[in-house]
Design an enzyme around this catalytic site. Structure first.
Site, PDB file in Angstrom:
ATOM      1  N   GLU A 219      -2.661  -9.124   2.516  1.00 26.36           N
ATOM      2  CA  GLU A 219      -3.098  -9.741   3.785  1.00 26.36           C
ATOM      3  C   GLU A 219      -4.608  -9.652   3.986  1.00 26.36           C
ATOM      4  OE1 GLU A 219      -1.700  -6.839   3.417  1.00 26.36           O
ATOM      5  OE2 GLU A 219      -2.386  -5.410   4.933  1.00 26.36           O
TER       6      GLU A 219
ATOM      7  N   CYS B 113       0.833  -1.205   0.000  1.00 29.93           N
ATOM      8  CA  CYS B 113       0.000   0.000   0.000  1.00 29.93           C
ATOM      9  C   CYS B 113       0.870   1.259   0.000  1.00 29.93           C
ATOM     10  CB  CYS B 113      -0.986  -0.035   1.174  1.00 29.93           C
ATOM     11  SG  CYS B 113      -2.323   1.143   0.961  1.00 29.93           S
TER      12      CYS B 113
ATOM     13  N   HIS C 226      -3.795  -4.702  -0.536  1.00 32.26           N
ATOM     14  CA  HIS C 226      -3.393  -5.373   0.697  1.00 32.26           C
ATOM     15  C   HIS C 226      -3.466  -6.884   0.504  1.00 32.26           C
ATOM     16  CE1 HIS C 226      -3.223  -1.912   3.456  1.00 32.26           C
ATOM     17  NE2 HIS C 226      -4.082  -1.379   2.605  1.00 32.26           N
TER      18      HIS C 226
END
Lengths: 213, 252
Positions: free
Chosen positions: A184, A84, A182
């Site tokens: 994750e 990011c 992202h």
């Protein structure tokens, strides 16, 4: 089974690191948070996360000495993942804080999305990597960004995404991977990307030179 | 192309998911991490966890619940309920929330929106805007304290204001429709989405896939629903298929 690889996650300030740590654990890694620049020098894997603004994040990286260690790490080509704001920090500058110099690993500029769009871009969008990408695959990723990289630096393999404009949603070069989205928070697709990077990056080291700004 | 989001909502109290109409007559609906994981597998794009605990002990439990959900969840998590300060927000973000929703406190002290945006970024600052049709029928007003108090504040003006204060997203709940299963308040939704340029999540009143479609057509960037998923009437998957068949951009 091999031991879980140690991953140094740089604390860039007040960013929420819980999600990135949990994501790395699910991908089979053993992550730890660090504010110590020497960890950036010696750790087999480094993650540069980032939530917040370009200017304050650069200030912290410069003041702590992390910025220089990251540039050295790039020159040595050692496995590093930027997420990011982390991707944006690799660039020379950003419209978010004009006049602030980024890490300058990539000599290009970060732009704001056109004001005709809903900002931030929040949600899942399609990531389309070039076929030569080693880690990235076609799929949907979760984005939370108001700024973007419009163009690709020479020597990096990109993935593109469209939000009003076409922008660079990820880049990879050797053992370096940088994602505007992202991983994750991108479900199974994101988890697979983290696994790909953890398993393949050590065998893909490419040395580079950071040109002076 | 950015896809529209389907967001199941988990109302949590004292570490358990509960369900009820307008927070009355709450029944136990399960274990938060288990339900969260099940929704991710069904294709949920994001989750909202709303802490409906009424006590300080309950609030402390909420942080633990967020931590447990985070370990198993690979999609974004927004947490709201009782957030009164940037300090409250920090605890939830550190436990694993990706965004924090502020409701009553934002009305009483709008600076809290700015504080959260400045410290953690606008993308984690969600304002939960609860609106009810004015008693004379002219427009909507903001309600706080779980709908118990009418503020007189114009809901559309307030939506525009919270963005100036730094909100990165609006979670818009129609207090008239919440729990009624009569569909989202489309007029309210369309009015709010016209005055702001941040994403708007529609909430309150969903009972059928058609309701979700209507909200997305009325300008919602995302739709939130609780009971239609908890009751097992529809899965996220079946709703996504319904919307995809009607040409709504949806993550497969």
């Amino acid at each position: 089974m091999a031991e879980a690889p140690k991953v140094a996650v740089i604390r860039t300030g007040l960013a929420n690191l819980a999600s990135v740590l949990a994501g790395l654990r699910r991908a089979g890694a053993d992550p730890f948070v660090t504010e110590d620049p020497s960890d950036v020098g010696r750790s087999p894997y480094v993650v540069l996360p980032g939530v917040g603004a370009f200017g304050p994040a650069m200030e912290r990286l410069n003041d702590s000495g992390m910025a220089d260690r990251l540039r050295e790490r790039y020159e040595a080509g050692r496995p590093t993942l930027s997420v990011c704001l982390g991707l944006q920090l690799l660039h020379a500058s950003s419209e978010e804080n004009p006049g602030v110099e980024g890490l300058g690993i990539i000599q290009l500029h970060i732009r704001k999305f056109p004001s005709t769009l809903r900002i931030p871009q929040l949600g899942w969008n399609e990531v389309r990597p070039e076929s030569s990408a080693a880690y990235l695959q076609l799929g949907y990723a979760y984005f939370a960004n108001s700024f973007h990289a419009p163009s690709v630096a020479e020597g990096w393999t990109p993935a593109h995404t469209t939000y009003g404009v076409n922008f660079v949603s990820a880049i990879e070069r050797g053992a370096w991977l940088a994602c505007q989205f992202h991983p994750e928070l991108s479900g199974d697709w994101g988890l697979q990307l983290l696994k790909n990077w953890l398993s393949l990056a050590p065998s893909r080291i490419v040395k580079s030179e950071v040109k002076a700004c | 192309m950015l896809t529209r989001r389907i967001i199941p909502c988990l109302d949590c109290r004292d570490g358990r998911v509960v369900k009820g109409v307008k927070f009355q007559g709450l029944r136990d609906a399960g274990d938060p991490p288990t339900l969260a994981h099940a929704y991710e597998l069904q294709g949920a794009d994001e989750l909202v966890l709303l802490d409906v605990s009424a006590t300080p002990d309950g609030r402390a439990t909420a942080v633990e619940t967020v931590r447990k959900v985070r370990e198993v969840l690979s999609i974004p998590l927004t947490v709201g309920g009782g957030v009164r300060s940037a300090e409250n927000a920090r605890k939830l973000l550190e436990a694993g929330a990706d965004k924090v929703g502020v409701n009553t406190a934002a009305v009483e002290n709008p600076k809290v929106i700015r504080d959260i945006a400045d410290q953690f970024g606008s993308q984690c600052s969600v304002v939960a805007l609860d609106a009810a049709r004015r008693l004379d029928g002219a427009g909507w007003e903001v309600v706080i304290l779980s709908g118990k108090k009418r503020t007189g504040l114009d809901a559309i003006d307030w939506a525009a204001k919270v963005v100036e204060f730094g909100a990165g997203e609006i979670l818009l709940t129609s207090w008239d429709r919440d729990g009624t299963r009569s569909g989202y308040d489309l007029e309210l939704l369309s009015a709010v989405s016209k005055v702001t340029n941040v994403p708007v999540i529609a909430s309150g009143g969903a009972a059928t896939p058609q309701h979700l479609l209507e909200a997305l057509d009325a300008g919602a960037d995302a739709v939130l629903a609780a009971s239609i998923f908890h009751d097992g009437e529809y899965t996220v998957q079946t709703i996504k298929q319904f919307l995809t068949d009607r040409k709504v951009p949806i993550r497969p």
